[in-house]
Write a protein that holds these residues in place. Sequence first.
Motif, short mmCIF file in Angstrom:
data_model
loop_
_atom_site.label_atom_id
_atom_site.label_comp_id
_atom_site.label_asym_id
_atom_site.label_seq_id
_atom_site.Cartn_x
_atom_site.Cartn_y
_atom_site.Cartn_z
N ALA A 1 -9.44 -1.32 -1.39
CA ALA A 1 -9.79 -0.52 -0.21
C ALA A 1 -9.01 0.79 -0.19
CB ALA A 1 -9.53 -1.32 1.06
N LEU A 2 -7.74 0.74 -0.59
CA LEU A 2 -6.93 1.96 -0.65
C LEU A 2 -7.52 2.93 -1.67
CD1 LEU A 2 -4.40 3.53 0.23
CD2 LEU A 2 -3.18 2.36 -1.63
N LEU B 1 0.83 -1.21 0.00
CA LEU B 1 0.00 0.00 0.00
C LEU B 1 0.86 1.26 0.00
CD1 LEU B 1 -2.79 -1.11 2.50
CD2 LEU B 1 -2.91 -1.03 0.00
N LEU C 1 -6.23 -1.26 6.73
CA LEU C 1 -6.57 -1.74 5.39
C LEU C 1 -5.90 -3.08 5.11
CD1 LEU C 1 -6.28 1.58 3.33
CD2 LEU C 1 -8.38 0.45 4.12
N LEU D 1 -13.66 0.81 4.14
CA LEU D 1 -13.92 -0.62 4.27
C LEU D 1 -15.41 -0.95 4.31
CD1 LEU D 1 -11.11 -1.49 6.81
CD2 LEU D 1 -11.26 -2.28 4.43
N ALA E 1 -6.75 -5.28 -0.70
CA ALA E 1 -6.07 -4.16 -0.03
C ALA E 1 -6.01 -2.94 -0.95
CB ALA E 1 -4.67 -4.58 0.40
N ALA F 1 -10.10 5.08 6.64
CA ALA F 1 -9.92 3.67 6.26
C ALA F 1 -11.13 2.85 6.68
CB ALA F 1 -8.65 3.13 6.91
N ARG F 2 -11.65 3.09 7.87
CA ARG F 2 -12.84 2.36 8.34
C ARG F 2 -14.03 2.65 7.44
NH1 ARG F 2 -11.98 -0.26 12.86
NH2 ARG F 2 -10.40 0.46 14.31
N ALA G 1 -10.53 4.58 -0.20
CA ALA G 1 -10.12 5.61 0.77
C ALA G 1 -9.62 6.85 0.04
CB ALA G 1 -9.04 5.06 1.70
N HIS H 1 -7.59 -6.01 7.12
CA HIS H 1 -8.92 -6.37 6.63
C HIS H 1 -8.89 -7.01 5.25
CE1 HIS H 1 -10.47 -4.24 10.09
NE2 HIS H 1 -11.63 -4.78 9.82
N ALA H 2 -7.76 -7.00 4.59
CA ALA H 2 -7.66 -7.60 3.25
C ALA H 2 -7.48 -9.11 3.32
CB ALA H 2 -6.50 -6.97 2.50
#
Length: 86
Positions: A61-62, A21, A47, A84, A58, A80-81, A65, A50-51
């Motif tokens: 999700a990035l 990331l 992140l 997700l 990942a 980040a939350r 964000a 949770h991946a």
Amino acid sequence: LSRARVFVLEALTAADLASLLRRALGDAGRGLGDLALRADDDALALLAEHADGDARRALTALEAAADLVGAGGHLTEAVARDALQR
């Protein structure tokens, strides 16, 4: 099966994903480097955790964000939350 290849993919560690990331944030050619984002270590760690070892999850999700904060934004744990959840 004589002509098929079987590839066994192993899950990446959270540390490996966090490193991935960070590279994506700095890579202007293939990543998000053009956006000049700042990211807290705890946000990237969240992140990555949770991946579940999946680099694609990942990176997705990035990107989510990054969309939330826009160019020049700051990725925090709260961002980040939120990413997700999407």
